[in-house]
Every structure is written in structure tokens, then in C-alpha cells.
Write a protein that holds these residues in place. Structure first.
Motif, PDB file in Angstrom:
ATOM      1  N   ALA A 150       0.832  -1.201   0.000  1.00 48.58           N
ATOM      2  CA  ALA A 150       0.000   0.000   0.000  1.00 48.58           C
ATOM      3  C   ALA A 150       0.873   1.259   0.000  1.00 48.58           C
ATOM      4  CB  ALA A 150      -0.931   0.010   1.204  1.00 48.58           C
ATOM      5  N   THR A 151       0.278   2.359  -0.445  1.00 45.88           N
ATOM      6  CA  THR A 151       0.910   3.678  -0.380  1.00 45.88           C
ATOM      7  C   THR A 151       0.066   4.537   0.550  1.00 45.88           C
ATOM      8  OG1 THR A 151       1.665   3.482  -2.656  1.00 45.88           O
ATOM      9  CG2 THR A 151       1.665   5.684  -1.707  1.00 45.88           C
ATOM     10  N   ALA A 152       0.695   5.346   1.386  1.00 40.15           N
ATOM     11  CA  ALA A 152      -0.058   6.157   2.340  1.00 40.15           C
ATOM     12  C   ALA A 152       0.390   7.611   2.296  1.00 40.15           C
ATOM     13  CB  ALA A 152       0.107   5.612   3.757  1.00 40.15           C
ATOM     14  N   LEU A 153      -0.595   8.506   2.353  1.00 35.39           N
ATOM     15  CA  LEU A 153      -0.353   9.928   2.576  1.00 35.39           C
ATOM     16  C   LEU A 153      -0.806  10.217   3.995  1.00 35.39           C
ATOM     17  CD1 LEU A 153       0.389  12.795   1.611  1.00 35.39           C
ATOM     18  CD2 LEU A 153      -1.971  13.044   0.829  1.00 35.39           C
ATOM     19  N   LEU A 154       0.125  10.587   4.852  1.00 33.99           N
ATOM     20  CA  LEU A 154      -0.127  10.753   6.274  1.00 33.99           C
ATOM     21  C   LEU A 154       0.034  12.209   6.679  1.00 33.99           C
ATOM     22  CD1 LEU A 154      -0.347   9.565   9.255  1.00 33.99           C
ATOM     23  CD2 LEU A 154       2.161   9.438   9.180  1.00 33.99           C
ATOM     24  N   THR A 155      -1.021  12.812   7.236  1.00 30.73           N
ATOM     25  CA  THR A 155      -0.865  14.117   7.869  1.00 30.73           C
ATOM     26  C   THR A 155      -0.854  13.892   9.375  1.00 30.73           C
ATOM     27  OG1 THR A 155      -3.170  14.812   8.299  1.00 30.73           O
ATOM     28  CG2 THR A 155      -2.350  15.018   6.031  1.00 30.73           C
TER      29      THR A 155
END
Length: 347
Positions: free
Chosen positions: A186-191
Motif C-alpha cells: 500500500a501507499t499512504a499519505l499521512l498528515t
């Protein structure tokens, strides 16, 4: 280079607020991209554009090569979204929540139930699966919320401050789960406003402020840009703290800070420490502790933005809901969920 998430010149305005002012960013497939910035910097706006919940005023955004405006349906089939606050239904059980999501995604009932059981087991919620979510702890709700975002087996995850308000143990559990998801491809964009979280999880980091990108790179690259090491000193006498700060600031510059009983400053010059020692000696200030240590992301954030990262409070979110970037939830083409369909899904 293949990017799972990409933005080019992304811009968005809400009334008198320019939430995004030409943001460029890219996340490599199979990695975690940390998106950092002060409250109101535009992080959530960017996430909502990528998730097709709102449309940009200018620029382009792509998810797995699909344009988020022209190919919104294709994007939605590939992504999962977990917001700052758990979005599960408190009056349903854990099983019912996941079954509902599966049915709304078009899964046959048997497949939706099987997928829900699989995720409940993966997130260590099987024993509580038959209980109403309102009886869950905060950490259990966050795990269920993340599980809900995975029902459709998304390739790409958008995690908007997912651990806000969690205790350290629950936060660590979610970190482990995210690592496992990324290890599975998976790829994640984390704020996040917990910068140690970004330091531990993110392969790359983009820092935004006032809707613009102000720095980007790996955690180590950002630390090197701001100063690879930090000088930390503690005067013997507490009364000397302010004077010691002033003397260190003369040598180290404006990013010198007082933290508790300690003065800290980024080290960009190997001659800084002896210069500081000479100044303190001439001023007659005795030093109890003096050390060099590696910079933290907190210090990088402070140097870049001028203040520390602080998790957003509920009242700040409520105010944003009325006046800021949160006042447009859902795209114009998203029909409301029909109540009868809701009831059928969990029956």
C-alpha cells in the motif's frame, strides 16, 4: 519514477481563505509520504482533493495515474480515507459497521461479512465485534475506523491525523498496522502533528505553510537542512537562563530557544560550541550541562514555520467547519445515503 499520488500546482480557496496556493508533491508507490504543517496550512484540503471530496480551483492531482476530477470514480475505487475523528456509527456493532461499508461498496453480503471478519481479526477486534461501538475505547474506535477504510482493499490510503487523541500504546499499535499495510504494497499519505510519528513512519516528508510547500525531503535530509545537530545547555543557576539564551542567540541566530530549563540552538558551524563556551565564561555564567545532539523533526518544524506543531483541538475543528476549509464536505456528484438502503445493508 512511478508516483502513486501526485499534485501539480494545486490551488483551492474557501471564501477569503487561500487554503492551497500552488502545491506540488509526489508520493512514490509503496511508501509513506508525510504531509506536515501548522493547523490551517492546507493539509486536510489537499487530502480531500486527492480523495475526490472536493475539487481544486486550479492545478491537477493524480492518484494511481487517474485525474481526481475527470476520473473521480476510478480514484474512489482505489483509495481508503481515515479522518482525524473516527467516522464509524456508534450505535452499530463492529461487525455491522464493516458489513455496512462492504454492502455500500457493492459487495455481496457473504463477501462483505467475510471481509469484515478478516479485518476484525487483523485489527484485534474479534472479541468486541458484537458490541456497540459506543462501548469501545478510543484506540479500538480508531482501529475499527482504519479497518473500515480497508474493506474495499484500497491500494492507496489517506490518513488525516489518524492518531490524534490516542494514548501512546494505541498510537504504537496503529503505527505497527500501518507499517504492515505498506509492507504489503500500500501507499499512504499521512498528515500528523505528532512529528515523531512522521519521523518513524514517513519515507519522505513535505512541509506546507499558508498553502505552499516550504520544504521537502527525507526526514534525515530535512534535519540536515535545518542543522544536523542541536546544541543544548543548562545553566547551573536558573536565574541565568534568559541571559544564557541571549548570549547563545548572538552566536547561533534567531532559532535559539528556551525549552524548560535548557537553551537549544541548531548547529550549522563546528565553531559554534567553543564560541558559546567563551561567551558564557566571559559573562560568568556557570553551565551544568552542555551537549550536542541530533536534530529532531520538532526542531525542523520550528525552524521552518516559526512555531511548534500542535494537534488540532475539537473547538478548532468546529470553527473550521463553519468558516474554513471544512465547509464543503462531499463533492457535488455525491448523493446522500438513502436511509432505507442503510437499514437493508446491515439487516
Amino acid at each position: 519514477m512511478t508516483y502513486a499520488i501526485q499534485a501539480e500546482g494545486l490551488a483551492k480557496r474557501f471564501k477569503d481563505t487561500q487554503a492551497l496556493a500552488g502545491v506540488d508533491l509526489a508520493a512514490r508507490a509503496g511508501t509513506v509520504l508525510g504531509l506536515l504543517g501548522p493547523n490551517g496550512a492546507g493539509k486536510t484540503t489537499a487530502v480531500r482533493i486527492f480523495a475526490t471530496l472536493i475539487q481544486p480551483d486550479a492545478g491537477r492531482a493524480f492518484v494511481a495515474g487517474h485525474d481526481v476530477v475527470r476520473e473521480a470514480g476510478a480514484v474512489r475505487a482505489l483509495v481508503g480515507l481515515t479522518g482525524q475523528y473516527a467516522a464509524v456509527d456508534e450505535n452499530l456493532t463492529g461487525t455491522e459497521n464493516l458489513l455496512l461499508i462492504g454492502r455500500l461498496l457493492g459487495m455481496p453480503r457473504r463477501e462483505a461479512r467475510s471481509r469484515g471478519e478478516e479485518l476484525l481479526d487483523r485489527f484485534q477486534l474479534t472479541d468486541a465485534a458484537g458490541r456497540a461501538v459506543k462501548t469501545f475505547s478510543g484506540g479500538m474506535r480508531r482501529r475499527l475506523d482504519l479497518a473500515a477504510s480497508l474493506v474495499g482493499r484500497p491500494q492507496i490510503l489517506f490518513l488525516d491525523e489518524p492518531t490524534t487523541g490516542l494514548d501512546p500504546h494505541s498510537r504504537g499499535e496503529l503505527w505497527d498496522m500501518l507499517r504492515a499495510l505498506v509492507a504489503d504494497g500500500a501507499t499512504a499519505l499521512l498528515t500528523t502533528q505528532y512529528l515523531n510519528e512522521a519521523d518513524v513512519l514517513a519515507d519522505d516528508i513535505v512541509v506546507v505553510d499558508k498553502g505552499r510547500v516550504i520544504a521537502e525531503g527525507t526526514p534525515d535530509e530535512l534535519k540536515s537542512q535545518v542543522g544536523g545537530q542541536v546544541l543544548a545547555l543548562r545553566p547551573v543557576r536558573g536565574d541565568d537562563l534568559v541571559a544564557a539564551h541571549a548570549l547563545v542567540a548572538e552566536a547561533a541566530g534567531p532559532h535559539t530557544r528556551i525549552e524548560g530549563e535548557t537553551v537549544t540552538a541548531p548547529v550549522n558551524d563546528p565553531e559554534l560550541m567553543p564560541a558559546v563556551v567563551r561567551r558564557l565564561d566571559r559573562a560568568g555564567i556557570a553551565v551544568g550541562e552542555l551537549a550536542l545532539r541530533r536534530s529532531s523533526l520538532d526542531e525542523v518544524f520550528l525552524a521552518l514555520t516559526g512555531h511548534r506543531a500542535e494537534p488540532e483541538q475539537p473547538e478548532q475543528r468546529a470553527e473550521q467547519d463553519q468558516t474554513g476549509e471544512q465547509d464543503q464536505t462531499g463533492g457535488p456528484d455525491e448523493p446522500p445515503v438513502d436511509e432505507s438502503e442503510f437499514e437493508k445493508a446491515v439487516r
